[in-house]
Scaffold this motif. Sequence first.
Motif: not given
Lengths: 372, 281, 301
Positions: B176-197
Amino acid sequence: MRSEFERRHPGVRIQIENIPGEGQYVPKLLMMFVAKKAPDVMHLDASYASVFIDNDLLLDLTPEIKSDDSFRLDDYFTNVVDVARRGDKLFAIPLDFTPIVLYYNKRLFDEAKVAYPAKGWNCDDFLAKAKALTIDNHKEPGKKQYGMHFINWMPLWIPWVWTEGGDVLSPDGRHAEGYFDSDKTIRAVEFLASLITKYHVAPTHSEAAAAGVDLFRAGRAAMHIAGHWMIIDYRSDGIDFGVAMLPTNAASPKTVVYESGLAINRSTKKRELAWEYVKFMTSAEVQKVRVSGGLAISAQKEVAQYYASDEQERTFLNAVEFASGPWGARVEPYAVVEDLGREMMEDIVNGTPVPDAVHKTCRLIDLELSQQ
Amino acid sequence: MRATRVIKLTAVYALLFAGGAITVLPFVWMALTSLQPRRAAIASPLDLLDSESWSLGNYEFILTFPELPIVRMALNSVFVTLCVVLFQLAICSLAAYAFARLRFRGRDALFILVTLTMMVPTVVMIVPLFITVERMGLLDTYAGLIFPYPYLSTAFGIFLLRQHFMSIPRSLDEAAELDGCSKLRILWHVILPSSRPALATLAAFGFIWTWTEFYWPLLATSTREMRTLEVGLSMFKESYGGTNWPIQMAAAVIVLLPALAFFLALQKYFVKGVVQSGLKG
Amino acid sequence: MKTARPMSVAGYLFVGPAMLYLGVFTLLPMVVAAYLSVHRWHLLKPDRPFVGWDNYRRLLEDPFFVNAIRNTVVFTALSVPLGIAIALAAAVLLNRGLPGIRVFRTIFYVPSVCSQVALSMIWIWVTLPHVGFVNWLVGSANALLGTSFATDVNYLQRFPMISVVLLFIWNGLGPRMVIFLAGLQNIPETLYEAARVDGASGWQRFRYVTLPLLMPTTFFIVVTTTIAALQIFTPIYVMTQGGPNRATDVVVFHIYKEAWHKFHIGQASAMSYVLFSIILTISLLQFWAMKRRSDMIAESA
């Protein structure tokens, strides 16, 4: 009642705060005092009155009483009023009260052909009756009938100590040595414990808990020590019961009276209005409505006498003469003493010899008092 | 092979049934007791099973009790609880992300400080906390009711989410970082969806802690209209007392049911996070 | 390190809200409590002198406080390993695509959505002699098998500590199980397949694949469960009041009595700091053990 007061005093709004549970009332109210957010008028129960009186949180009401011609302290039972008294200062006007008395189930007495408790009966009479009323039911071991239902809660068993002539603390409330460990107190505790451990006329803690309900109410205990608060339940259950003074070995009967009154915050900004409210709530007019539910006895003589035609109610009223307030109204950390008393009785029922347990508890009480 | 599989399955189910029975039977007991008449003297357990004695009288008695605005109290509980849960999810996931992924000076020391706050017994925090909230003028307000709550579990939440975020493969955020996402976007689009449990677990914790908390709402509120369900219902438990089991149990059921509903709604998130599919895909 | 600076700022921004929050609502009260603990601070008495270590020294001489610490340690030593083992077993059993598994997952969670007060009430009711569920089961077994075990046992009075331990385990089973489940589901299936190819038995797969990979989860559960156990209060308050014979008088209950029966807030704060130090020491040991373990794994790898 509140709206009636508001109607008579236009512009005044009374905000009521209920605090669930006695265990929560004192901490919550104290925190409000610490935050200087305490109410102008508050309920004050005898069992913890000292915490508020002796920390100077309450207003001495004597000036109000003296300067108000419409208020007569003589309208209230003197022994009940005195629970919140320190010398010539008075910190609460009583609303209602109950002495601790003995309830007995007439049906069970009749079935066992035992005479009802008579005036001036003593502990031997009591024991004889309790024995006669204890019936083992071997077919259903869970259904034994007991002579008496014993609850290990010191506020209920303290009268037994008093009727034997013993006490918990010295008259000035400063120490327990010489009183709690006196022969008289030991004798009283021994007698109480023997009801459970020796004569088996009262249930142990587990046996009582086993019933899941008040054994007396379930018709499985013939006698029970309690206050007026039980009367509604017993009546609605249709139990045919009588009320008597506790047996006594002393010259005259003795018991404890728990009262609830209204007190005024010492730093109230509405002193006159607060007094008007206290006067209104404790007046005969309001009391009549308050006690009509049957839960409590009004501290107003006139209102209380209205019910005196009833034989059971009369016993409560007669008991007032022999009653005095609990130590909790006069000694601050008394809740701690009552915890220690409960633990002591637990120890004794579990086998600790009475003198050992009493002496140990006496030392612990003095240790607590010395830390205040 | 087939036979051993059958034996194994039977053993698993037997264990599950035994464990399930031990866990849930007390609640069946509770529900049955709550159906008994209010003044019943329960002499034998078999009385509970007698369906003729069942009635909803206790529930009616509690729910229609004058002077007890039960709907208002339930709404207070819902509002306060939802605010606490959302607030907590927000601040915990932000902090946990920083602790798990970002580098900054004093990170480990700060993290230790966070876990330290978990170790203070709450009994003694009550007095200072009360004084703090009073000084802020927040007594008997929703803010005063809501804000101090999460102190129970903020550190717990940060710790829980950090542990979970650390187990998410770094390759995901690097992509995601290579795609130029900001930290906040990484948290929102990558980390949180992977952490539902983990998020669902924290939400469930926060909900239950807040929903069932008694002491703080009692101290922080004065008017009846501000009281929560748990505090409101405890008035019954006190006045109808220690051994009146039917009333006690009915009051307990009333508090339990909404919490149970919330749990069931969350349940589908508890398992099958996106991590696995993310790894496979 | 070109990226060091922007990284720094982002980190502080992310932890900022939580730190601010914890600062006001936890650290500040903690500091106040520390201040209280070195004063003779009665809730209502205006005279609150500084007494230095006096409150702490008095604790060491107080046999009841020592007893409370002992009870707390015993409680923790019993409830933490047992609670975690049961939760892990439940998670492993439930981590299968079997029909009906969701129902069990829900059932195991029910005790955790209930308030501890209500749970404790249920527990008292269930363990009562004669009318209680446990005794009723014993009675039914007697009738069925012709045995004559006692049905008038007050389990709460007879086994007070065990009762509280069981309640704690029962109450906390759901969340611990769910956290374990989440951890289990993070373990890639491919690892199990590889182990199977190598001929590992079910137990070996559990021992050498599941347990090591579950380590971060287990660590979290061990730390949080230990902290919760050391702070056990509500079930004691409702069920036993520290009795019988102070057998269940744990530290937090002791602190509660000191603060709200005697109003010795200074003394109660000192007790809290003693408990805090105990919790801190145990947690640090756990962190240290965890670090050593992961270092060892890193070395062997």
